[in-house]
Every structure is written in C-alpha cells, then in structure tokens.
Scaffold this active site. Structure first.
Site, PDB file in Angstrom:
ATOM      1  CE  LYS A 116      -2.153  -1.168   3.828  1.00  0.00           C
ATOM      2  NZ  LYS A 116      -1.493  -2.461   4.105  1.00  0.00           N
TER       3      LYS A 116
ATOM      4  NE  ARG B 231      -4.746  -1.358   9.806  1.00  0.00           N
ATOM      5  CZ  ARG B 231      -3.747  -0.762   9.193  1.00  0.00           C
ATOM      6  NH1 ARG B 231      -3.879   0.426   8.705  1.00  0.00           N
ATOM      7  NH2 ARG B 231      -2.610  -1.387   9.045  1.00  0.00           N
TER       8      ARG B 231
ATOM      9  NE  ARG C 141       7.494  -2.569   6.256  1.00  0.00           N
ATOM     10  CZ  ARG C 141       6.185  -2.415   6.342  1.00  0.00           C
ATOM     11  NH1 ARG C 141       5.539  -1.790   5.392  1.00  0.00           N
ATOM     12  NH2 ARG C 141       5.534  -2.906   7.369  1.00  0.00           N
TER      13      ARG C 141
ATOM     14  NE  ARG D  95       5.931  -0.175  10.235  1.00  0.00           N
ATOM     15  CZ  ARG D  95       4.837  -0.245   9.488  1.00  0.00           C
ATOM     16  NH1 ARG D  95       4.795   0.379   8.327  1.00  0.00           N
ATOM     17  NH2 ARG D  95       3.793  -0.935   9.881  1.00  0.00           N
TER      18      ARG D  95
ATOM     19  NE  ARG E 111       1.793  -4.807  11.227  1.00  0.00           N
ATOM     20  CZ  ARG E 111       2.848  -4.458  10.499  1.00  0.00           C
ATOM     21  NH1 ARG E 111       4.058  -4.835  10.870  1.00  0.00           N
ATOM     22  NH2 ARG E 111       2.694  -3.750   9.412  1.00  0.00           N
TER      23      ARG E 111
HETATM   24  P1  AP5 Z   1       4.804  -1.583   1.857  1.00  0.00           P
HETATM   25  O1  AP5 Z   1       4.500  -0.743   0.665  1.00  0.00           O
HETATM   26  O2  AP5 Z   1       5.551  -0.930   2.967  1.00  0.00           O
HETATM   27  O3  AP5 Z   1       3.471  -2.298   2.394  1.00  0.00           O
HETATM   28  P2  AP5 Z   1       2.215  -1.741   3.156  1.00  0.00           P
HETATM   29  O4  AP5 Z   1       1.026  -2.414   2.610  1.00  0.00           O
HETATM   30  O5  AP5 Z   1       2.213  -0.233   3.174  1.00  0.00           O
HETATM   31  O6  AP5 Z   1       2.507  -2.320   4.606  1.00  0.00           O
HETATM   32  P3  AP5 Z   1       2.318  -1.717   6.037  1.00  0.00           P
HETATM   33  O7  AP5 Z   1       3.023  -2.667   6.985  1.00  0.00           O
HETATM   34  O8  AP5 Z   1       2.755  -0.283   6.116  1.00  0.00           O
HETATM   35  O9  AP5 Z   1       0.833  -1.829   6.239  1.00  0.00           O
HETATM   36  P4  AP5 Z   1       0.120  -1.954   7.527  1.00  0.00           P
HETATM   37  O10 AP5 Z   1      -1.246  -1.820   7.033  1.00  0.00           O
HETATM   38  O11 AP5 Z   1       0.391  -3.126   8.369  1.00  0.00           O
HETATM   39  O12 AP5 Z   1       0.769  -0.757   8.425  1.00  0.00           O
HETATM   40  P5  AP5 Z   1       0.337   0.739   8.708  1.00  0.00           P
HETATM   41  O13 AP5 Z   1       1.535   1.581   8.684  1.00  0.00           O
HETATM   42  O14 AP5 Z   1      -0.840   1.123   7.894  1.00  0.00           O
HETATM   43  O15 AP5 Z   1       5.605  -2.861   1.357  1.00  0.00           O
HETATM   44  C1  AP5 Z   1       6.105  -3.840   2.254  1.00  0.00           C
HETATM   45  C2  AP5 Z   1       7.477  -4.369   1.770  1.00  0.00           C
HETATM   46  O16 AP5 Z   1       7.300  -5.100   0.569  1.00  0.00           O
HETATM   47  C3  AP5 Z   1       8.492  -3.256   1.426  1.00  0.00           C
HETATM   48  O17 AP5 Z   1       9.766  -3.683   1.851  1.00  0.00           O
HETATM   49  C4  AP5 Z   1       8.420  -3.130  -0.087  1.00  0.00           C
HETATM   50  O18 AP5 Z   1       9.640  -2.690  -0.624  1.00  0.00           O
HETATM   51  C5  AP5 Z   1       8.041  -4.536  -0.514  1.00  0.00           C
HETATM   52  N1  AP5 Z   1       7.142  -4.570  -1.687  1.00  0.00           N
HETATM   53  C6  AP5 Z   1       6.075  -3.756  -1.947  1.00  0.00           C
HETATM   54  N2  AP5 Z   1       5.462  -4.101  -3.089  1.00  0.00           N
HETATM   55  C7  AP5 Z   1       6.144  -5.182  -3.588  1.00  0.00           C
HETATM   56  C8  AP5 Z   1       5.996  -6.012  -4.762  1.00  0.00           C
HETATM   57  N3  AP5 Z   1       5.020  -5.798  -5.653  1.00  0.00           N
HETATM   58  N4  AP5 Z   1       6.878  -7.016  -4.926  1.00  0.00           N
HETATM   59  C9  AP5 Z   1       7.887  -7.243  -4.019  1.00  0.00           C
HETATM   60  N5  AP5 Z   1       8.086  -6.488  -2.900  1.00  0.00           N
HETATM   61  C10 AP5 Z   1       7.232  -5.490  -2.688  1.00  0.00           C
HETATM   62  O19 AP5 Z   1      -0.182   0.595  10.211  1.00  0.00           O
HETATM   63  C11 AP5 Z   1       0.704   0.319  11.284  1.00  0.00           C
HETATM   64  C12 AP5 Z   1      -0.079   0.266  12.587  1.00  0.00           C
HETATM   65  O20 AP5 Z   1      -0.704   1.540  12.836  1.00  0.00           O
HETATM   66  C13 AP5 Z   1      -1.238  -0.737  12.626  1.00  0.00           C
HETATM   67  O21 AP5 Z   1      -0.812  -2.026  12.986  1.00  0.00           O
HETATM   68  C14 AP5 Z   1      -2.150  -0.090  13.691  1.00  0.00           C
HETATM   69  O22 AP5 Z   1      -1.679  -0.342  14.988  1.00  0.00           O
HETATM   70  C15 AP5 Z   1      -2.000   1.390  13.410  1.00  0.00           C
HETATM   71  N6  AP5 Z   1      -3.016   1.907  12.467  1.00  0.00           N
HETATM   72  C16 AP5 Z   1      -2.794   2.474  11.244  1.00  0.00           C
HETATM   73  N7  AP5 Z   1      -3.945   2.845  10.659  1.00  0.00           N
HETATM   74  C17 AP5 Z   1      -4.931   2.496  11.525  1.00  0.00           C
HETATM   75  C18 AP5 Z   1      -6.349   2.597  11.478  1.00  0.00           C
HETATM   76  N8  AP5 Z   1      -6.997   3.135  10.411  1.00  0.00           N
HETATM   77  N9  AP5 Z   1      -7.062   2.130  12.533  1.00  0.00           N
HETATM   78  C19 AP5 Z   1      -6.450   1.600  13.620  1.00  0.00           C
HETATM   79  N10 AP5 Z   1      -5.112   1.466  13.707  1.00  0.00           N
HETATM   80  C20 AP5 Z   1      -4.347   1.905  12.683  1.00  0.00           C
END
Ligand code: AP5
Ligand code: ZN
Length: 215
Positions: free
Chosen positions: A14, A89, A128, A161, A172
């Site tokens: 994402k 979410r 990552r 992270r 997660r």
């Molecule tokens: P990356 O692009 O970083 O993936 P991502 O989907 O953004 O993963 P996140 O871990 O950031 O998502 P998340 O939803 O768990 O965390 P968030 O920060 O939102 O890619 C991942 C890796 O893969 C990278 O190394 C990249 O290079 C590689 N990659 C990407 N695409 C690829 C491809 N096509 N092929 C190969 N490799 C690839 O949330 C974190 C925390 O915040 C949550 O756990 C929660 O506690 C809190 N939080 C955030 N939003 C909310 C909400 N709305 N409600 C409640 N809690 C929330």
C-alpha cells in the site's frame, strides 16, 4: 479530483504504491500508520496511546482514528483529492467515514484492494526497512538503499519498524483477517471495490492500478 482508498493486508504494498499514485494523480497521500508513527516519534499524547497498540500489532481504537482522518481530509491541501492508505481498517471506521462523506455531499471514487497471500508477505515484511524521515519503504534484499542505512531520497535514517518482527507481523495478519478483511464485502456491496493482484512486481502492480483508475 479523485478520492481513493487503498485496502490490503500488512505488507501488500500500500505504502509503495501510494507514493506513486499520489504523484501521478497529484493528490495527497494520507497514511494513518505514518501519522501515528510521527506522533510516536514526537512523543505526543496521541503517539503515547497509539504506541501501546502498534507495538503489539493491534489496531489503535476507532475513536482515536475517525476524527483525525475526517479533520485531515477537510484541509485545503485535499481539495484536489486524496489517497487513504491504511484507513478505514474496521467496518466502524468505514461507516463513520461514509457518514462524513454523505454529510459533505461527496463520495469515494474507488477502493483499490491489493491482494497478496500471507506466505509471500512474511518475508517482505521481515526484510522491510523504512526511512524515518520521509517514510520511503526499502527491502534488505529486493530494494536496498544505495548506501546502507541512508535514504536515497532525503538522506534520512533507514530503520526497521518496531512492529516488523516475525511475531508481531503474524499478529497483524490475524488482526487484518478478523477486523479489516470484512471491508472487502462492505465495499463490494457499494460497488467501489477494485481488486488488484499485489504479488506481481511493483511496476506491474502500479500499471494495473493506473489502468483501473484511468487518466
Ligand atoms: P509496503 O508498501 O511498505 O506495504 P504496506 O502495505 O504499506 O505495509 P504496512 O506494513 O505499512 O501496512 P500496515 O497496514 O500493516 O501498516 P500501517 O503503517 O498502515 O511494502 C512492504 C514491503 O514489501 C516493502 O519492503 C516493499 O519494498 C516490498 N514490496 C512492496 N510491493 C512489492 C511487490 N510488488 N513485490 C515485491 N516487494 C514489494 O499501520 C501500522 C499500525 O498503525 C497498525 O498495525 C495499527 O496499529 C495502526 N493503524 C494504522 N492505521 C490504523 C487505522 N486506520 N485504525 C487503527 N489502527 C491503525
Ligand atoms: Zn527519506
């Protein structure tokens, strides 16, 4: 003018795609995860509360999320549209946001759901690394920064992270299955859901998203 939601399990790509989509369509990228991490870094009251949940791989409570996002999208820099990465979410967040949109006489254009199997996601997540300053994602083997530990874009520190260790990542995934995946059905019913195969290489995924969103 586009209002887009990016849905998908942890590590689906994402954040990676959001940066490129926001640039192409000239819309603001809003990542709730980045907002919480910035608050944790600054030690704000919100950051202190959010950290308790984030470090365990749990969702931050809905009441700390909804108003925050609704305030953010009301700002002037969202006039041209926005891309929500990591929000909503839960079904509660989605319906709360739908109410907000309705009140303002606006609607979402598309919900892009990046789909990837967990067995592909685990090594992605554990490898990552992220820039502490600008948030750009890297990967130790598939996409390392040119100089170890230093961001190619801004020179910031590239770090791992706290929630990217194996045990927390597995938690997660479970939280995603239980609390976030019901949104797939929710947005399917409203006719907004656009599934994308996120197991393909990054450029191909981006091309498919652009084909779907149009010019
Ligand atoms: P990356 O692009 O970083 O993936 P991502 O989907 O953004 O993963 P996140 O871990 O950031 O998502 P998340 O939803 O768990 O965390 P968030 O920060 O939102 O890619 C991942 C890796 O893969 C990278 O190394 C990249 O290079 C590689 N990659 C990407 N695409 C690829 C491809 N096509 N092929 C190969 N490799 C690839 O949330 C974190 C925390 O915040 C949550 O756990 C929660 O506690 C809190 N939080 C955030 N939003 C909310 C909400 N709305 N409600 C409640 N809690 C929330
Ligand atoms: Zn950077």
């Amino acid at each position: 003018m586009k209002r887009i939601v990016l849905l998908g399990p942890p590590g689906a790509g994402k954040g990676t795609q959001a940066v490129r989509i926001a640039e192409k369509y000239e819309i603001l990228h809003i990542s709730t995860g980045d907002i919480f991490r910035a608050n944790v870094k600054e030690g704000t009251p919100l950051g202190k509360k959010a950290k308790e949940y984030m470090d365990k791989g749990l969702l931050v409570p809905d009441e700390l999320v909804c108003d925050l996002v609704e305030d953010r999208v009301s700002k002037d820099d969202c006039k041209n549209g926005y891309l929500l990465d990591g929000f909503p979410r839960t079904v509660f967040q989605a319906s709360h946001f739908d109410e907000y949109l309705k009140k303002n006489g606006i609607a979402l254009d598309s919900v892009v759901d990046i789909e990837v199997d967990e067995d592909i996601l685990l090594p992605r997540m554990i490898g990552r690394r992220v820039c502490r300053n600008c948030g750009k994602p890297y990967h130790v083997t598939t996409m390392p920064p040119k100089q170890e530990g230093v961001c190619d874009v801004c020179g910031g520190e590239v770090y791992q992270r706290a929630d990217d260790c194996e045990e927390t990542v597995k938690n997660r995934f479970k939280v995603y299955q239980d609390q976030t995946s019901p949104l797939i059905e929710y947005y399917k019913e409203s006719g907004l859901l656009a599934p994308i195969d996120g197991s393909k290489p990054m450029d191909e995924v981006f091309g498919n998203i652009c084909a779907l969103l149009g010019e």
